[in-house]
Design a protein around this motif. Sequence first.
Motif, short mmCIF file in Angstrom:
data_model
loop_
_atom_site.label_atom_id
_atom_site.label_comp_id
_atom_site.label_asym_id
_atom_site.label_seq_id
_atom_site.Cartn_x
_atom_site.Cartn_y
_atom_site.Cartn_z
N VAL A 182 15.21 -36.84 12.26
CA VAL A 182 14.34 -36.32 11.21
C VAL A 182 13.25 -37.33 10.86
O VAL A 182 12.10 -36.96 10.61
CB VAL A 182 15.17 -35.95 9.96
CG1 VAL A 182 14.27 -35.50 8.82
CG2 VAL A 182 16.18 -34.85 10.31
N ALA A 230 21.17 -38.37 13.55
CA ALA A 230 20.54 -37.25 12.87
C ALA A 230 19.41 -37.73 11.96
O ALA A 230 18.34 -37.13 11.91
CB ALA A 230 21.57 -36.48 12.06
N TRP A 276 14.72 -28.88 16.05
CA TRP A 276 15.81 -28.91 15.07
C TRP A 276 15.44 -28.10 13.84
O TRP A 276 14.27 -27.85 13.56
CB TRP A 276 16.16 -30.35 14.69
CG TRP A 276 15.04 -31.19 14.15
CD1 TRP A 276 14.19 -31.99 14.86
CD2 TRP A 276 14.64 -31.33 12.77
NE1 TRP A 276 13.29 -32.61 14.03
CE2 TRP A 276 13.55 -32.24 12.75
CE3 TRP A 276 15.11 -30.80 11.58
CZ2 TRP A 276 12.92 -32.59 11.56
CZ3 TRP A 276 14.48 -31.16 10.39
CH2 TRP A 276 13.40 -32.04 10.40
N LEU A 289 16.81 -27.39 9.59
CA LEU A 289 17.62 -27.88 8.48
C LEU A 289 17.55 -26.86 7.35
O LEU A 289 16.48 -26.40 6.98
CB LEU A 289 17.08 -29.24 7.99
CG LEU A 289 17.81 -29.88 6.82
CD1 LEU A 289 19.20 -30.34 7.24
CD2 LEU A 289 17.02 -31.08 6.28
N SER A 290 18.71 -26.49 6.82
CA SER A 290 18.74 -25.57 5.67
C SER A 290 19.66 -26.14 4.61
O SER A 290 20.68 -26.77 4.92
CB SER A 290 19.21 -24.18 6.10
OG SER A 290 20.56 -24.21 6.54
N TRP A 291 19.29 -25.92 3.35
CA TRP A 291 20.10 -26.39 2.25
C TRP A 291 19.97 -25.42 1.08
O TRP A 291 19.00 -24.66 0.99
CB TRP A 291 19.72 -27.82 1.87
CG TRP A 291 18.33 -28.02 1.35
CD1 TRP A 291 17.91 -28.01 0.06
CD2 TRP A 291 17.16 -28.30 2.14
NE1 TRP A 291 16.56 -28.25 -0.01
CE2 TRP A 291 16.08 -28.43 1.24
CE3 TRP A 291 16.93 -28.44 3.51
CZ2 TRP A 291 14.79 -28.70 1.69
CZ3 TRP A 291 15.64 -28.71 3.95
CH2 TRP A 291 14.59 -28.84 3.04
N CYS A 303 24.76 -28.25 3.68
CA CYS A 303 23.52 -28.55 4.38
C CYS A 303 23.78 -28.41 5.88
O CYS A 303 24.73 -29.00 6.40
CB CYS A 303 23.06 -29.96 4.05
SG CYS A 303 21.48 -30.43 4.77
N HIS A 304 22.97 -27.60 6.56
CA HIS A 304 23.15 -27.31 7.98
C HIS A 304 22.00 -27.92 8.78
O HIS A 304 20.83 -27.62 8.52
CB HIS A 304 23.18 -25.81 8.23
CG HIS A 304 24.36 -25.12 7.65
ND1 HIS A 304 24.57 -25.00 6.29
CD2 HIS A 304 25.44 -24.51 8.25
CE1 HIS A 304 25.70 -24.33 6.07
NE2 HIS A 304 26.24 -24.04 7.23
N LEU A 305 22.34 -28.76 9.76
CA LEU A 305 21.35 -29.34 10.65
C LEU A 305 21.67 -28.88 12.07
O LEU A 305 22.72 -29.21 12.62
CB LEU A 305 21.36 -30.87 10.58
CG LEU A 305 20.45 -31.59 11.58
CD1 LEU A 305 18.99 -31.26 11.31
CD2 LEU A 305 20.68 -33.11 11.52
N ALA A 344 13.77 -33.66 3.51
CA ALA A 344 14.80 -33.47 4.53
C ALA A 344 15.67 -34.72 4.66
O ALA A 344 16.90 -34.63 4.76
CB ALA A 344 14.14 -33.12 5.86
N GLN A 356 18.20 -34.93 1.99
CA GLN A 356 19.31 -33.99 2.15
C GLN A 356 20.35 -34.50 3.16
O GLN A 356 21.53 -34.19 3.04
CB GLN A 356 18.80 -32.62 2.59
CG GLN A 356 17.97 -31.90 1.53
CD GLN A 356 18.76 -31.60 0.27
OE1 GLN A 356 19.93 -31.23 0.33
NE2 GLN A 356 18.13 -31.75 -0.86
N ILE A 357 19.93 -35.26 4.17
CA ILE A 357 20.85 -35.67 5.23
C ILE A 357 21.20 -37.16 5.16
O ILE A 357 21.62 -37.75 6.17
CB ILE A 357 20.25 -35.36 6.62
CG1 ILE A 357 18.99 -36.18 6.87
CG2 ILE A 357 19.94 -33.86 6.75
CD1 ILE A 357 18.55 -36.17 8.32
#
Length: 225
Positions: free
Chosen positions: A82, A78, A43, A45-47, A29-31, A67, A70-71
Amino acid sequence: MLGALRCMTNYKDEHIFGNSAVLMVKNNCHLGIIPIDKKLVFWFLSWPRPYEDFEVSRHPQLLREAALDQIKDFPPEAIELVKNAGLGSIIYTRIKFRAPWDLLLPSFREGTITVAGDAMHVMGPFMGQGGSAAMEDAIVLARCLAQEMRNGNGGGLQLQTSVGMAFDKYVRERRWRILRLSMQTYFRQLLQSTLPLPVKLVIVAISIVLFGRSFNHAQYDCGRL
């Protein structure tokens, strides 16, 4: 498939991110966090496993909840970012992976229609290549058209033939360049995943052999108009 969510968060007081962009990666998971000013933050976010429910992708509240899910193991700042997201600015996109070697197969041209920019070479945002490559496309395409149109004097069918020949020349010139760029950003993306360290070291070695220094791709002359 990837789920990619982009959004803005406006803080009542100053945020803690300063002027620095931040990328947090955990469990694929990229933030990414990019401050705009002292209170506004962009920002993304990808997953790897997007929610398949179509209604989720249309409902901002559900997207924010997805979202946050996921985080949940990310740092508190962070999660706060979100949680306070502006629902009116949320954009969700499903991204389908296309391997770099797929660029070897399509013609990119049919009749007097061709493609350029992201329509020709979708790349990950890991090396800042997309916009620069699109500008290269424009220069090469304009040059090829100018050369062929200068040689052709007629209209109608002859004009269509000249345009088609220009597009073919453009595609031939750009194909290997965009293949190289796509391969480079593909390897960079692998380094940001959760692959074992020995595998990442092999990827680094292959990248050095194939591409040299990380920013050699920027030292490219696509010629004059």
